[in-house]
Design a protein around this motif. Structure first.
Motif, PDB file in Angstrom:
ATOM      1  N   GLU A 155       0.855  -1.187   0.177  1.00 15.59           N
ATOM      2  CA  GLU A 155      -0.056   0.255  -0.074  1.00 15.59           C
ATOM      3  C   GLU A 155       0.970   1.270  -0.086  1.00 15.59           C
ATOM      4  O   GLU A 155       1.840   1.288   0.795  1.00 15.59           O
ATOM      5  N   TYR A 156       0.684   2.175  -1.061  1.00 18.48           N
ATOM      6  CA  TYR A 156       1.627   3.201  -1.220  1.00 18.48           C
ATOM      7  C   TYR A 156       0.902   4.405  -1.083  1.00 18.48           C
ATOM      8  O   TYR A 156      -0.320   4.478  -1.165  1.00 18.48           O
ATOM      9  N   GLU A 157       1.333   5.618  -0.550  1.00 27.34           N
ATOM     10  CA  GLU A 157       0.869   6.971  -0.457  1.00 27.34           C
ATOM     11  C   GLU A 157       1.660   7.528  -1.515  1.00 27.34           C
ATOM     12  O   GLU A 157       2.996   7.826  -1.192  1.00 27.34           O
ATOM     13  N   GLU A 158       1.209   8.016  -2.780  1.00 25.39           N
ATOM     14  CA  GLU A 158       2.113   8.814  -3.655  1.00 25.39           C
ATOM     15  C   GLU A 158       2.547  10.167  -3.092  1.00 25.39           C
ATOM     16  O   GLU A 158       1.656  10.867  -2.684  1.00 25.39           O
ATOM     17  N   LEU A 159       3.595  10.526  -3.504  1.00 25.85           N
ATOM     18  CA  LEU A 159       4.282  12.024  -3.312  1.00 25.85           C
ATOM     19  C   LEU A 159       4.396  12.532  -4.254  1.00 25.85           C
ATOM     20  O   LEU A 159       4.745  12.193  -5.397  1.00 25.85           O
TER      21      LEU A 159
END
Lengths: 761, 761
Positions: A130-134
């Motif tokens: 699970e990623y949080e895009e930056l």
């Protein structure tokens, strides 16, 4: 007088390679060996929120999974960078075994070891990340803006946003730079934009790691076994003596891409081996190799050059903003060489400033590639020199002769004597070979136009003062007098070990046929910084000369007693010790020494000097004005190699470099697609010149005989590629009248340039 | 003051061996590897008239066959013998890769390499060899008769028929020997007949050879990688630098049987690899190992000993006729040690002559086995001393004390200082431990009788002056200060590499945990004569001490500048350099040196001295008079080891030696059956003592501190076996009143001896 130096002795790895029995990393199989695959970020910049490995772990055949959670968090640098200024500085350590904040598309967030590649691949797909895009930034000129996202806040505040450092060289011998510019009669300014290009070595990155009993054994594709040992020991928190790195022994090309570790093959294989209690093999696919290992630094360079009315250069100011990608690796050192060799070396200019910014972006990392900054620096400076020649109405070669460095000119950044300078001879011989006088400045008007161009420059023969650079070596005679040399240097393809044995046999005075070199193995050879920086033959040859001196003294000491001749009257050549009217074979002497409990052995550790190799290349091109097609017809490559050791091998180094230079100038480019990453995931999507695309290459070897190195040798490995691009740009300008300030000269770019100049519709 | 020397540090190969992940020769697999089998002579002596290999060649999977026809005819010696007298002599070279005149049942006449062991085996059966049988001789006393067939006419005429040499030691300090005998008050004579026994190391002989590009790589079970390299290069006519021999790295025991090549595994695998252009593996079956590789020398010894009325020995004359089998191998050297250590070392006798005959017979070859002649020499001399004690009516220990060597006694054959002598302490402590005073001379009459006996002696701590003996070594600090030692010495099981690293770490002053030793590899380590002759720890420790001195000087030179303290004030201990009130870790120093282009490295090549280790063992036995069964109850083994390095490892050496001595005295024997060869083709037919059969062993380590070796160390490896047999014979005599003059004391022999003495019917 030498017996072997200067001879085209067939390379001693030829048989192994031609028959296919030479071993490379992919050929290593160990019992119970596992296969690794990496989980790579689909985002250019993101934070890993969670990783669920449960499904992958449940898959039959999966033996180990590493993530941020179960790996050591010791930041390291994947390159062999060891910044050495005074006092010595530490390298920028900004990478981890796997990351929890990927910084480019392809960055490793996890890895799997399984009983087959297929299972490992399947397991990779079963891992849920699970990623949080930056926010991301891709261009160095964008990245340096203060408002751009800062990619490595942990390395501390830098003067310029996202620059992992600023490299400045200043040689101003009186007054200041601007004052010098004020006094110039002519000042020109030039820009150039250079692409990222890829090394495209034949063998992809790979490693096999085996950890047991507290000791790590690694077979891999590195160009630098000892520095790789250091990196692995550092990142895994092990004593270096317990990390054994070896080439198997062959490496299928390097060109700089595996100075340090090979992509991340070694460290991931090692971390998985520790976790799995079994040997792990990690061979990069071509796509991984293309997309997830270092490229050449692309970016922007600007140069301002001032001269007096006679053409004498008075001041120069160059700036480089190069894209170092997601991690620093060699950013600082490479920008240093770009300035030092590319902008400060070739010409003597009383006031000369260079400023280089290695800039982080959210792209695949850039690192070392043949030339190591010199191609970029040479490209901008030679363009400026050409422009100055136009302004002055001078012949570009004449202008260069007027300004090339002389032995007595001071060279601020250079802690070594300058040695011999063969650049003027290179210019003249390259010009002659290309037919400069007849061909330069032809007036042409048809669709097919031809032009000639030239460029020159200098480089290094080893990595100092930009990196730590030294070699240790052990030389011994076996009990039958045959020579055995142990070195940590690898054989990555150029035939270095053949040329080195020619040098060693001449230095010691023994027959080549019976001599052997053990290479590319940290257990067999003492420290050696590795095969890169044009250094292999030059520096290992140098330390060999020191060791050979000791070895011969040892031999003569013993022989003196056996032969009853004073040691100082003895000499050794072609396997015969002679002097005082007597002689004895080294075979007999070594055996007699053995019977008396003695082996002739010498170890040495030395910092070699560094001699500047020089070069000039002249190119002839043909431009199809309608298609925008640039065809390079010939490159005449004149190289001051000091002294040729093996003409065939030496020429092949020049030819290989020129081929890469032709690709760099006219065809090759890594193309970034936002949201997807680089397009070029294989040779089918990367326009490497084939044998068909390569022009005639005439290699001219100039022997200026370096007064400091052994036998007058200088480096050659990286030089071939350095001036090719500017020579081609110059030739294209000669053909078309248009000076291109971006590469490669693919038809689209050429056509648009010609249109802009009003030459075609 | 030492940190590690003296501590029972767990052996560093323990993990590998206990978990099964340690690699041995049989574990080596190379791509396209073939498997070898040998064709062996069914005759004890024959001429090969013809070999028809056509059917075998036609078999699918057969890749190469070697016979006399297609192999080199360069005679060689399979042992690492390198006779060194002054002037140096050459070894006896009497063997070939395969022979056309087999000299024992099992001698190799051809060999096959095929894609599987089964095919190779089948091919061996398809090879038709036509022989002409020749007369054979099996007993050394028969073989020396002038009328016996001469087995090696090619080595030249020897004084005594079939003796491959005659070894004589004479220490007569005034007058002549017979004159000294005339002056004696008592003269005794004794004989002993000793069996051939087998080393029975756990791993059978084996080798994997790979030949390509003019270089030969061999993984094998040898105890002597460098000498093996020399033998292979010599027999194959290659430069030694191109022959690479390595242990993989482990060897499953040696006990002398693979000093030089391992049976003929290496040379046959190599010759087949050259022929087949593919790697070849040759692993001996247990039967081949038992029947076709060296044994201990059996044979006959005689001793005449004279003393004055007080028991002071005045003259001794000993002769040995030992069966060296079909080939010389170590015949000369072993007979030399038998005399030197066994007959001349322990006691100071003003006139002392020894004559030794290594005699060729048509049997499996005899060579090196733990003790290397000293067990045989000790057996005869200690028997004579016991007999003298009886004649004099003296306590055997008292008589020994009266005659044991003192430091000031001249020792003719010994070119080194005698050093410390701990034999008297050994005698007293062994006697105390066995309960000598209470138990010796008990009058017994029942069926089960007990007795105690004692024997003492001396040996060597290395192979000089009987063989060439020296070591070279390279020591270096890695860039984090961890110690890396390269040596050609192998680890054949005793834990030598652990003990050596204890010595190295103390010598250099660095932590054991971070130190590593590279061993058993001719490419990684310089010349080392190998692991044998009780020499490993003693001699490698010695050369380490020389290298460590250089290495520390190098470190202190650098540290002096960094720390601003004069080098001579600096010391290094536990990884800290200190002096002048300052300190710095070696980790930091090594890294700083690295940044400045320097690795701490030292190579050394040294002839070590040789110190005499001493020992006395007391045995208690129980004899079942009815069954003729001798049961050894206890051996108290007191050994002067100079200085204990690792008590647990040191004790295990003694225990292993005693176990072999108990087998030698009471159970083990190779039994020859004419026309068939030795009966003992496996452990099921060879009475090796099991754990159940071994007595209590009390090891007593005496530390006399040798003044010449490093830390006072002497050798221990071979010593455990040397006095066990005579101590047991003495104990059996004490129990039964019968002195047995042949071994082993199996029930048949014991019963017949007891019957002869009228003790049983």
């Amino acid at each position: 007088m030498t017996t072997y130096v200067g001879e085209s002795i067939p390379r001693n790895d030829g048989y192994d390679k031609v028959t296919g029995c030479g071993k490379f990393t992919a050929d290593i199989y160990l019992p119970h060996m596992l296969y690794a695959k990496a989980v790579r970020s689909p985002y250019a910049h993101a934070k890993v929120l969670s990783i669920d490995t449960s499904k992958a772990e449940a898959l039959h055949g999966v033996k180990a999974i590493i993530t941020w959670e179960n790996t050591k968090h010791i930041p390291f640098n994947t390159s062999a960078t060891m910044v050495t200024t005074n006092p010595p500085e530490e390298p920028i350590r900004d990478q981890y075994i796997v990351t929890n904040e990927p910084l480019y598309i392809g960055d490793e967030v996890a890895a799997v070891a399984a009983t087959s590649e297929a299972i490992a691949e399947q397991a990779v797909k079963l891992i849920r990340v699970e990623y949080e895009e930056l926010p991301a930034v891709y261009d160095p000129l964008e990245a340096i803006k203060p408002e751009a996202v800062t990619l490595h806040p942990e390395i501390g505040k830098t003067e310029v946003n996202n620059a992992c450092g600023v490299v400045v060289h200043i040689d101003v011998f009186q007054g200041d730079l601007e004052e010098h510019f004020k006094n110039c009669d002519h000042v020109v300014e030039t820009d150039i934009e250079l692409p990222r290009v890829k090394q495209c070595q034949m063998e992809t990155h790979g490693a096999v790691a085996d950890y047991k009993n507290g000791r790590l054994d690694v077979w891999c594709t590195t160009q630098t076994p000892h520095p790789t040992k250091m990196i692995l020991a550092y990142a895994l928190d092990m004593p270096e003596s317990k990390v054994h790195v070896q080439n198997p022994p062959y490496v299928g090309g390097g060109f700089g891409v595996r100075i340090g570790i090979s992509g991340k093959a070694e460290i991931i294989a090692a971390a998985l081996a520790v976790e799995a209690h079994a040997p792990v093999k990690f061979i990069y696919t071509r796509a991984e190799d293309m997309l997830c290992s270092d490229t050449r630094h692309g970016g922007y360079l600007h140069c301002r050059l001032g001269a007096d009315k006679n053409g004498k250069f008075m001041a120069m100011d160059t700036t480089a903003w190069l894209n170092t990608g997601a991690y620093a690796t060699f950013g600082i050192e490479l920008l240093g060489v770009c300035g030092a060799c590319g902008t400060q070396g070739t010409y003597y200019i009383p006031a000369n400033r260079y400023t280089g910014y290695p800039v982080y972006t959210n792209q695949e990392t850039a690192g070392a590639f043949r030339g190591f900054g010199t191609p970029q620096g040479t490209a901008i400076v030679e363009a400026a020199v050409d422009k100055m020649a136009q302004v002055l109405g001078m012949d570009p070669i004449e202008l260069r002769h007027l300004n090339t460095r002389r032995e007595e000119n001071p060279l601020g950044f250079w802690p070594f004597p300058v040695g011999s300078i063969g650049v003027d001879e290179c210019l003249d011989r390259a010009a002659l070979a290309i037919g400069w006088k007849e061909k330069r400045g032809r007036k042409q008007s048809g669709n097919i136009r031809r032009g000639v161009g030239i460029a020159c420059g200098t480089h290094v023969s080893n990595a100092a003062p930009f990196c730590v650079d030294y070699n240790a070596i052990v030389m011994r005679l076996e009990q039958d007098g045959s020579l055995f040399v142990s070195s940590g240097i690898p054989e990555i393809g150029p035939g270095s070990t053949t040329a080195l044995m020619q040098v060693a046999c001449d230095l010691v005075g023994v027959p080549f046929e019976s001599a052997t070199m053990q290479f590319g193995d940290t257990a067999a050879g003492p420290f050696d910084i590795g095969s890169h920086a044009t250094r292999t033959l030059y520096t290992v040859g140098y330390v060999m000369s020191c060791a050979a001196k000791k070895l011969r003294a040892d031999i003569f000491g013993f022989a003196s007693k056996m032969m009853e001749v004073p040691a100082e009257e003895l000499d050794l050549k072609d396997g015969i010790v002679f002097g005082g009217g007597k002689e004895m074979t080294i075979k007999k002497l070594a055996y007699q020494a053995h019977l008396r409990g003695h082996q002739f052995i010498a170890s040495e550790c030395q910092i070699p000097p560094n001699s500047l190799p020089w070069f000039a290349q002249a190119a002839e091109v043909e431009v199809d004005m309608e298609l925008g097609l640039v065809k390079v017809l010939k490159v005449a490559a004149a190289h001051d190699v000091g002294q040729v050791v093996n003409p065939v091998l030496c020429e092949s180094q020049v030819e290989g470099g020129v081929a890469q230079g032709v690709g760099y100038a006219t065809r090759e480019e890594m193309t970034y697609v936002e949201g997807k990453g680089f397009y070029n995931d294989g040779f089918h999507k990367y326009m490497l010149p084939t044998a068909d695309d390569i022009c005639e290459i005439e290699t001219i070897l100039v022997e200026s005989r370096d007064p400091y190195g052994v036998y007058g040798i200088k480096g050659i490995g990286e030089c071939g590629v350095n001036p090719t691009l500017p020579a081609i740009l110059s030739a294209v300008e000669d053909a078309t009248g248009v000076r291109f300030e971006a590469c490669p000269l693919v038809p689209g770019r050429v056509l648009s340039g010609l249109k802009k100049a009003g030459l075609v519709k």
